[in-house]
Design a protein around this motif. Structure first.
Motif, PDB file in Angstrom:
ATOM      1  N   GLU A  59       0.825  -1.224   0.000  1.00  0.00           N
ATOM      2  CA  GLU A  59       0.000   0.000   0.000  1.00  0.00           C
ATOM      3  C   GLU A  59       0.854   1.267   0.000  1.00  0.00           C
ATOM      4  O   GLU A  59       1.866   1.352  -0.716  1.00  0.00           O
ATOM      5  N   ASP A  60       0.493   2.241   0.840  1.00  0.00           N
ATOM      6  CA  ASP A  60       1.185   3.533   0.846  1.00  0.00           C
ATOM      7  C   ASP A  60       2.693   3.317   1.049  1.00  0.00           C
ATOM      8  O   ASP A  60       3.098   2.414   1.777  1.00  0.00           O
ATOM      9  N   ARG A  91       0.554  -6.104   3.782  1.00  0.00           N
ATOM     10  CA  ARG A  91      -0.463  -5.047   3.821  1.00  0.00           C
ATOM     11  C   ARG A  91      -0.911  -4.831   2.393  1.00  0.00           C
ATOM     12  O   ARG A  91      -0.109  -4.400   1.550  1.00  0.00           O
ATOM     13  N   LYS A 122      -7.153   1.432   6.291  1.00  0.00           N
ATOM     14  CA  LYS A 122      -8.281   2.381   6.190  1.00  0.00           C
ATOM     15  C   LYS A 122      -9.641   1.741   6.436  1.00  0.00           C
ATOM     16  O   LYS A 122     -10.624   2.030   5.745  1.00  0.00           O
ATOM     17  N   GLU A 156      -7.186   3.976  11.233  1.00  0.00           N
ATOM     18  CA  GLU A 156      -6.598   5.194  10.658  1.00  0.00           C
ATOM     19  C   GLU A 156      -7.625   6.072   9.967  1.00  0.00           C
ATOM     20  O   GLU A 156      -7.266   6.886   9.116  1.00  0.00           O
ATOM     21  N   ASP A 183      -2.496   8.535   8.509  1.00  0.00           N
ATOM     22  CA  ASP A 183      -3.810   8.647   7.860  1.00  0.00           C
ATOM     23  C   ASP A 183      -4.875   9.112   8.840  1.00  0.00           C
ATOM     24  O   ASP A 183      -5.808   9.828   8.462  1.00  0.00           O
TER      25      ASP A 183
HETATM   26 MG   LIG Z   1      -1.961   4.654   6.534  1.00  0.00          MG
END
Ligand SMILES: [Mg+2]
Ligand SMILES: CCC(=O)SCCNC(=O)CCNC(=O)[C@H](O)C(C)(C)COP(=O)(O)OP(=O)(O)OC[C@H]1O[C@@H](n2cnc3c(N)ncnc32)[C@H](O)[C@@H]1OP(=O)(O)O
Ligand SMILES: O=CC(=O)O
Length: 356
Positions: A59-60, A91, A122, A156, A183
Motif C-alpha cells: 500500500e502507501d 499489507r 483504512k 486510521e 492517515d
Molecule cells: Mg496509513
C-alpha cells in the motif's frame, strides 16, 4: 452480522475452519519492506533471523507504477525464503483502490500457505472486515488452503475509531489492530504533519506564579495518541485480539521512537511497526518485559501462594489483583523466552538475583 451460533462457521464451502484463538507468537515488531525494492528484498533472508514479523507492504509508500512489481516481488520472496519462526504478513492496498482485488486473489492463490496475516488499511467499520472475510473464504477454498488466513485492521480513519469495538469483533479471523497515526491525523483534520510521536504545540502549562504570565511556567508535552491507543487496547482486549502501535516516521530520532513504543507497551500494546532496520532492536527491547520487572513479578506470584489475600513485599501491598498484573508480565516473558534463549537467561539471572 452473523449470529453467535454460526460465528465460527466457514463463509464458503471448502474453506478452512476459522480460528477460535489467536495463535500466541511473538510480534514485537512488524517490519515493513517494499517487496519490489531490490535492495530491501535482498535483506529479507537476514531480517528473517532477527524479526518476529516481516510484512511485505503493497500500500502507501509503494508508488502507483510499482504496485504490480511489489505484488510480484512478494510472491517470489515468499516462495524462495525460509522464514523459520518469523511470520510473513502483507499489507494490501485499500478496499477502494484499483489494486486490492488482484492483491488478494494473487496472494491467497499463490502464497496463501506462506502468509500468516493480511493487514487491511483504512478500515471504516465492520462491513469492511465482513467483505474481506467472505472473499478470503472463497479464495482459500479455491486454493485448497487448510489453515485460515488472519486479518489485521489499521485504525486510521475517524469512522474506524468510532467503530473500533465492532471492527475488533467483526470476524473470528481478526488477529489485531494497529494505530495508523498518519492517515488518522489526515482523516480527523488534525494539524500535525508528523508520522506518529508527539508535537511541541500539544502541551499543558503550569499556572503563573506572579504577574508575569511568561515567567517560570514549565510546559509538558502531551501524547496526541493516548485516547486512540487506549480505546484500541480496550476494543482488542474485549475481543481477545492484539493491539499494536503503528509507524514512527522520524527514523533518526531513535530516542523519541523508543518513548512512543514504550507508552504503547505500558498501555497494553504487544508490538509496533518498524519502518527501517534501526527500529527493529528498539521494538524488541521495548516490547520484551525487562528482566527486573519479570523477576519482581515472579517473586510476587511466588510469595502470594494461591493468589488470594494480601501481603506486604518491600513495603508494597500485593493482593489478588496485583498477582493478576504480575501474571500478565510473566506470561508474556515466558512466551518470548520460549523462542529466545538469551532473553530466557536474562530473566532467570534477574530472578536468581532478587531471590538471593
Ligand atoms: Mg496509513
Ligand atoms: C506513514 C504511514 C505508513 O503507511 S508507514 C508504512 C509505509 N512505509 C514504509 O513501509 C517505509 C519503509 N521504509 C523505507 O521505505 C525506508 O526505510 C526509508 C524510510 C525510505 C529510508 O530508506 P533509505 O533512505 O534507503 O534509508 P538508509 O539509507 O538508512 O537505508 C540503509 C539500508 O537499509 C535498507 N533499508 C531501509 N529501509 C529498509 C526496510 N524497511 N527494510 C529493509 N531494508 C531497508 C536500504 O535499502 C539501505 O540498503 P543498502 O545499504 O543501500 O543496501
Ligand atoms: O498506515 C499508517 C498510517 O499511519 O497512516
Amino acid at each position: 452480522m452473523r449470529s453467535p451460533k454460526d460465528f465460527f462457521a466457514p463463509l464458503a464451502v471448502g474453506a478452512p475452519q476459522p480460528p477460535r484463538q489467536i495463535p500466541v507468537r511473538p510480534s514485537r515488531m512488524i517490519h515493513f519492506f517494499d517487496p519490489g525494492n531490490e535492495k530491501m528484498a535482498a535483506k529479507v533472508p537476514d531480517l528473517a533471523k532477527k524479526t518476529d514479523v516481516l510484512l511485505g507492504n503493497l500500500e502507501d509508500a509503494v508508488r502507483a507504477d510499482r504496485k504490480e512489481a511489489a505484488r510480484a516481488g512478494l510472491v517470489s520472496i515468499a516462495k524462495a525464503t525460509d522464514f523459520g519462526r518469523t511470520q510473513l504478513w502483507t499489507r494490501v492496498n485499500s478496499l477502494d483502490s484499483p489494486w486490492v482485488l488482484d492483491d488478494l486473489i494473487t496472494l491467497v492463490t499463490e502464497i496463501g500457505d506462506k502468509l500468516d496475516v493480511i493487514m487491511i488499511p483504512k478500515v471504516e467499520g465492520a462491513q469492511d472486515i465482513h467483505y474481506v472475510d467472505r472473499l478470503l473464504a472463497q479464495l482459500e477454498a479455491r486454493a485448497g488452503l487448510t489453515e485460515p488466513l488472519l486479518v489485521h485492521a489499521i485504525l486510521e480513519t475517524a469512522s474506524g475509531v468510532a467503530n473500533v469495538e465492532e471492527i475488533a469483533g467483526a470476524s473470528p479471523r481478526m488477529q489485531g489492530i494497529s494505530l495508523g497515526p498518519a492517515d488518522l491525523a489526515a482523516s480527523r483534520r488534525m494539524k500535525t504533519t508528523r508520522v506518529g510521536g508527539g508535537h511541541p504545540g500539544y502541551l499543558v502549562r503550569t499556572d503563573p506564579v506572579g504577574e508575569d504570565l511568561n515567567e517560570g511556567r514549565t510546559t509538558y508535552q502531551q501524547d496526541l495518541w493516548h485516547y486512540t491507543v487506549a480505546r484500541m487496547v480496550d476494543a482488542c482486549a474485549m475481543n481477545g485480539i492484539l493491539p499494536y502501535y503503528g509507524p514512527f516516521g522520524d527514523i533518526r530520532d531513535v530516542v523519541a521512537c523508543e518513548d512512543q513504543f514504550r507508552n504503547a507497551f505500558l498501555l497494553g500494546c504487544v508490538g509496533a511497526w518498524s519502518l527501517h532496520p534501526v527500529q527493529i532492536d528498539i521494538a524488541k527491547k521495548v516490547f520484551s518485559p525487562s528482566p527486573a520487572d519479570v523477576a519482581w513479578a515472579r517473586r510476587v506470584i511466588a510469595e502470594m501462594g494461591d493468589g488470594t489475600g494480601a501481603v506486604m513485599i518491600d513495603g508494597k501491598m500485593q493482593d489478588d489483583a496485583s498477582v493478576k498484573q504480575c501474571r500478565v508480565v510473566v506470561e508474556l516473558a515466558d512466551e518470548l523466552a520460549a523462542t529466545d534463549p538469551e532473553l530466557a537467561a536474562a530473566y532467570d539471572a534477574a530472578t536468581k538475583e532478587i531471590q538471593s
